[in-house]
Design an enzyme around this catalytic site. Structure first.
Site, PDB file in Angstrom:
ATOM      1  N   GLY A 135       8.532 -59.045   5.662  1.00 27.04           N
ATOM      2  CA  GLY A 135       7.541 -58.340   4.989  1.00 27.04           C
ATOM      3  C   GLY A 135       6.423 -58.107   6.100  1.00 27.04           C
ATOM      4  O   GLY A 135       6.295 -56.759   6.422  1.00 27.04           O
ATOM      5  N   ILE A 353     -16.427 -69.154 -16.292  1.00 29.56           N
ATOM      6  CA  ILE A 353     -17.374 -68.668 -17.146  1.00 29.56           C
ATOM      7  C   ILE A 353     -16.795 -68.938 -18.613  1.00 29.56           C
ATOM      8  O   ILE A 353     -17.543 -69.434 -19.558  1.00 29.56           O
ATOM      9  CB  ILE A 353     -17.955 -67.541 -16.968  1.00 29.56           C
ATOM     10  CG1 ILE A 353     -18.844 -67.696 -15.671  1.00 29.56           C
ATOM     11  CG2 ILE A 353     -18.769 -66.881 -18.157  1.00 29.56           C
ATOM     12  CD1 ILE A 353     -19.663 -66.259 -15.188  1.00 29.56           C
ATOM     13  N   GLU A 379       0.534 -54.469   0.869  1.00 28.49           N
ATOM     14  CA  GLU A 379      -0.167 -53.719   2.089  1.00 28.49           C
ATOM     15  C   GLU A 379      -0.612 -54.531   2.968  1.00 28.49           C
ATOM     16  O   GLU A 379      -1.420 -54.058   3.762  1.00 28.49           O
ATOM     17  CB  GLU A 379      -1.108 -52.803   1.539  1.00 28.49           C
ATOM     18  CG  GLU A 379      -0.805 -51.856   0.219  1.00 28.49           C
ATOM     19  CD  GLU A 379       0.030 -50.728   0.251  1.00 28.49           C
ATOM     20  OE1 GLU A 379       0.237 -50.381   1.530  1.00 28.49           O
ATOM     21  OE2 GLU A 379       0.560 -50.203  -0.725  1.00 28.49           O
ATOM     22  N   GLU A 383      -3.890 -62.545   6.661  1.00 32.16           N
ATOM     23  CA  GLU A 383      -3.456 -62.857   8.119  1.00 32.16           C
ATOM     24  C   GLU A 383      -3.368 -61.403   8.955  1.00 32.16           C
ATOM     25  O   GLU A 383      -3.851 -61.415   9.925  1.00 32.16           O
ATOM     26  CB  GLU A 383      -2.505 -64.036   8.218  1.00 32.16           C
ATOM     27  CG  GLU A 383      -2.550 -65.112   7.673  1.00 32.16           C
ATOM     28  CD  GLU A 383      -2.917 -65.305   6.387  1.00 32.16           C
ATOM     29  OE1 GLU A 383      -2.361 -64.609   5.575  1.00 32.16           O
ATOM     30  OE2 GLU A 383      -3.629 -66.032   5.918  1.00 32.16           O
TER      31      GLU A 383
HETATM   32  C1  LIG Z   1       4.362 -57.382  -6.287  1.00 29.36           C
HETATM   33  C2  LIG Z   1       4.980 -56.792  -5.222  1.00 29.36           C
HETATM   34  C3  LIG Z   1       5.017 -55.694  -4.675  1.00 29.36           C
HETATM   35  C4  LIG Z   1       5.360 -55.027  -3.335  1.00 29.36           C
HETATM   36  N1  LIG Z   1       5.620 -53.649  -3.027  1.00 29.36           N
HETATM   37  C5  LIG Z   1       6.127 -53.394  -2.079  1.00 29.36           C
HETATM   38  C6  LIG Z   1       6.404 -51.992  -1.895  1.00 29.36           C
HETATM   39  O1  LIG Z   1       6.348 -51.298  -2.608  1.00 29.36           O
HETATM   40  N2  LIG Z   1       7.011 -51.645  -0.808  1.00 29.36           N
HETATM   41  C7  LIG Z   1       7.295 -52.651   0.408  1.00 29.36           C
HETATM   42  O2  LIG Z   1       7.763 -52.250   1.224  1.00 29.36           O
HETATM   43  N3  LIG Z   1       6.934 -53.906   0.039  1.00 29.36           N
HETATM   44  C8  LIG Z   1       6.506 -54.192  -1.016  1.00 29.36           C
HETATM   45  N4  LIG Z   1       5.910 -55.465  -1.489  1.00 29.36           N
HETATM   46  C9  LIG Z   1       5.937 -56.671  -0.090  1.00 29.36           C
HETATM   47  C10 LIG Z   1       4.826 -56.924   0.727  1.00 29.36           C
HETATM   48  O3  LIG Z   1       4.342 -56.053   1.362  1.00 29.36           O
HETATM   49  C11 LIG Z   1       5.176 -58.213   1.412  1.00 29.36           C
HETATM   50  O4  LIG Z   1       5.253 -59.386   0.455  1.00 29.36           O
HETATM   51  C12 LIG Z   1       3.831 -58.407   2.200  1.00 29.36           C
HETATM   52  O5  LIG Z   1       4.050 -57.817   3.482  1.00 29.36           O
HETATM   53  C13 LIG Z   1       4.148 -60.165   2.871  1.00 29.36           C
HETATM   54  O6  LIG Z   1       5.285 -60.302   3.412  1.00 29.36           O
HETATM   55  P1  LIG Z   1       6.327 -61.129   2.823  1.00 29.36           P
HETATM   56  O7  LIG Z   1       6.360 -61.640   1.490  1.00 29.36           O
HETATM   57  O8  LIG Z   1       7.754 -61.262   3.661  1.00 29.36           O
HETATM   58  O9  LIG Z   1       5.571 -62.633   3.634  1.00 29.36           O
HETATM   59  P2  LIG Z   1       5.713 -62.987   5.306  1.00 29.36           P
HETATM   60  O10 LIG Z   1       5.640 -62.099   6.363  1.00 29.36           O
HETATM   61  O11 LIG Z   1       6.963 -64.188   5.336  1.00 29.36           O
HETATM   62  O12 LIG Z   1       4.677 -63.984   5.451  1.00 29.36           O
HETATM   63  C14 LIG Z   1       4.432 -65.377   5.097  1.00 29.36           C
HETATM   64  C15 LIG Z   1       3.151 -65.957   5.347  1.00 29.36           C
HETATM   65  O13 LIG Z   1       2.796 -65.983   6.799  1.00 29.36           O
HETATM   66  C16 LIG Z   1       1.929 -65.278   7.147  1.00 29.36           C
HETATM   67  N5  LIG Z   1       2.170 -64.696   8.382  1.00 29.36           N
HETATM   68  C17 LIG Z   1       3.124 -64.075   8.615  1.00 29.36           C
HETATM   69  N6  LIG Z   1       3.145 -63.489   9.984  1.00 29.36           N
HETATM   70  C18 LIG Z   1       1.962 -64.169  10.643  1.00 29.36           C
HETATM   71  C19 LIG Z   1       1.346 -64.190  11.905  1.00 29.36           C
HETATM   72  N7  LIG Z   1       1.946 -63.328  12.927  1.00 29.36           N
HETATM   73  N8  LIG Z   1       0.028 -64.808  12.135  1.00 29.36           N
HETATM   74  C20 LIG Z   1      -0.205 -65.614  10.907  1.00 29.36           C
HETATM   75  N9  LIG Z   1       0.459 -65.617   9.729  1.00 29.36           N
HETATM   76  C21 LIG Z   1       1.373 -64.755   9.554  1.00 29.36           C
HETATM   77  C22 LIG Z   1       1.432 -64.421   6.084  1.00 29.36           C
HETATM   78  O14 LIG Z   1       0.412 -63.905   6.069  1.00 29.36           O
HETATM   79  C23 LIG Z   1       1.919 -65.030   4.904  1.00 29.36           C
HETATM   80  O15 LIG Z   1       0.779 -66.102   4.493  1.00 29.36           O
HETATM   81  C24 LIG Z   1       5.185 -55.938  -2.459  1.00 29.36           C
HETATM   82  C25 LIG Z   1       5.304 -57.715  -2.694  1.00 29.36           C
HETATM   83  C26 LIG Z   1       5.079 -57.874  -3.947  1.00 29.36           C
HETATM   84  C27 LIG Z   1       4.406 -59.379  -4.101  1.00 29.36           C
END
Ligand SMILES: Cc1cc2nc3c(=O)[nH]c(=O)nc-3n(C[C@H](O)[C@H](O)[C@H](O)COP(=O)(O)OP(=O)(O)OC[C@H]3O[C@@H](n4cnc5c(N)ncnc54)[C@H](O)[C@@H]3O)c2cc1C
Length: 401
Positions: A135, A353, A379, A383
């Site tokens: 993501g 509250i 979006e 982090e």
């Molecule tokens: C309800 C919902 C709707 C969504 N809609 C869309 C959509 O329409 N289109 C789309 O493309 N995506 C969509 N997403 C996906 C969303 O953009 C991703 O979930 C988000 O970018 C985080 O990616 P991940 O879940 O793979 O977490 P990861 O990237 O696996 O991250 C896991 C944790 O590690 C942290 N982390 C990752 N890399 C680093 C780093 N380099 N340094 C420090 N910390 C780090 C992150 O901050 C997070 O806390 C949606 C997600 C949800 C939950």
């Protein structure tokens, strides 16, 4: 009394649009939102109303049938809508990002083909970067497009598509090695494809399956799905902008305005939480007086209102910077980060509250409590925002020693 989250310097047209949207939110969204959310029901009547108001074309230029409004007008409308129900703002958000990407990067034929129908809300957009294995790290995308004559053949699995089922146009980011020699930086070998499809679930186009809705803790009503491409054939004229290898930049441009939008959603949800908290605090009595008269609760209200004001100001600043034609990644990153964190905190205070009643599904704050966390993730997580902010700060404050 000065109301919270007012915006100075708006034009008469902006004020009129906002007042119409606010009225719609108060009459058509707030009274039904919690019930629909608990049933996880798509708010079709609300979407039809938004279409009638022209909200799907708010930022699409007038020559394509839209209202040609600024990012600021759009963000302020989103703030109002999220105040009513965050999921509804999610329905227009991905549509808006795809329309924006088409306006900025599409070929003339692509703009003529899609934008008028997008302005009317007939074609509805979703965008897809995330995959099951990634993501934050967009450069790790594994879905792939291979050229075959005048077409590309797409394979791979995508994850987390907001509006994946209800949309009819998905901007999909995949790797496309064609024309890019071995060793090309990952972000230079990505392409955005404009994938048209039928709405619904199952095989919505040969080679393209939307399996079903992902069951979520909040952000209900709006559908979030996976997307599976298995030999999906897309004509070459549906490469966004007509040239491969630019997808990463196009998507990042779209996500940048999307961040202002998520900040606006955080502002709207926080405002609603404040409204609920300040109202409940004046009705609930303990130890012989309204809880609003206990200093501890007044302090909570003061902190909540200050956070609502600060987030609103940063969101407006980020939108205005983009509208002025300047780069706004720093401001958008800061606004998204602050507004989503503050939103979560304001919602939690409003929940506290409410005492035990905040835990009851009869009270609206229960829904907000499940909605706010999504804004911490969508979006780009906190982090990722801090990485963007940090990099930009080091550019601006480069050590000159
Ligand atoms: C309800 C919902 C709707 C969504 N809609 C869309 C959509 O329409 N289109 C789309 O493309 N995506 C969509 N997403 C996906 C969303 O953009 C991703 O979930 C988000 O970018 C985080 O990616 P991940 O879940 O793979 O977490 P990861 O990237 O696996 O991250 C896991 C944790 O590690 C942290 N982390 C990752 N890399 C680093 C780093 N380099 N340094 C420090 N910390 C780090 C992150 O901050 C997070 O806390 C949606 C997600 C949800 C939950």
């Amino acid at each position: 009394m000065a109301r919270l989250a007012q915006t100075a310097g708006l034009t008469d047209i902006q004020r009129e649009i906002l007042s119409t949207v606010r009225d719609f939110v108060d009459k058509e969204i707030i009274p039904v939102a919690t019930e629909l959310e608990h049933r996880d029901e798509y708010p079709q009547a609300i979407v039809d109303g938004l279409k009638e108001l022209g909200l799907f074309g708010l930022m699409i230029p007038e020559e394509y049938g839209g209202l040609g409004e600024s990012l600021l007008t759009y963000a302020l409308c989103v703030e109002e809508i999220a105040r009513g129900w965050m999921s509804v703002s999610g329905i227009i958000n991905t549509h808006f990002i795809v329309a924006y990407m088409l306006k900025q990067h599409g070929t003339q034929e692509q703009k003529d083909h899609f934008l008028p129908r997008m302005a009317a809300g007939e074609v509805r957009g979703a965008f897809s970067m995330s995959e099951p294995g990634l993501g934050s790290d967009v450069s790790a995308i594994t879905s792939k497009a291979v050229k075959d004559g005048d077409e590309y053949v797409l394979n791979g699995q995508k994850m987390w598509l907001t509006n994946g089922g209800t949309s009819t146009l998905v901007a999909v980011l995949v790797r496309s090695d064609e024309g890019h020699p071995e060793g090309t930086a990952p972000h230079k070998s990505m392409t955005t494809f404009l994938v048209e499809k039928e709405p619904g679930f199952g095989e919505v186009r040969p080679g393209l399956t939307i399996p079903g809705k992902i069951d979520k803790m909040g952000y209900k009503g709006v559908d979030t799905t996976e997307l599976i491409m298995d030999g999906l054939r897309i004509p070459a004229n549906r490469v966004l902008g007509g040239v491969t290898g630019r997808g990463f930049y196009q998507m990042m441009d779209g996500v940048e305005v999307g961040r202002v939008n998520v900040a606006a959603r955080g502002c709207g949800v926080a405002q609603r939480a404040f409204e609920l908290g300040v109202s409940y605090a004046q009705q609930r009595h303990t130890f012989g007086k309204a809880i609003a008269q206990h200093q501890a609760i007044q302090f909570k209200l003061a902190e909540m209102a200050t956070k609502v004001e600060a987030a609103h100001a940063m969101m407006v600043n980020a939108a205005r910077k983009k509208d002025s034609g300047e780069r706004n990644d720093l401001e958008a990153g800061m606004a998204k980060y602050l507004a989503s964190e503050y939103c979560k905190e304001v919602v939690e205070d409003a929940f506290r509250i409410h005492g035990g009643y905040g835990f009851s599904k009869e009270y609206e704050i229960e829904r907000l409590y499940r909605e706010a966390p999504m804004l911490l993730i969508g979006e780009g997580t906190a982090e990722i925002q801090k990485m963007i902010i940090g990099r930009r700060l080091l550019e601006e404050y480069r050590f000159q020693g």
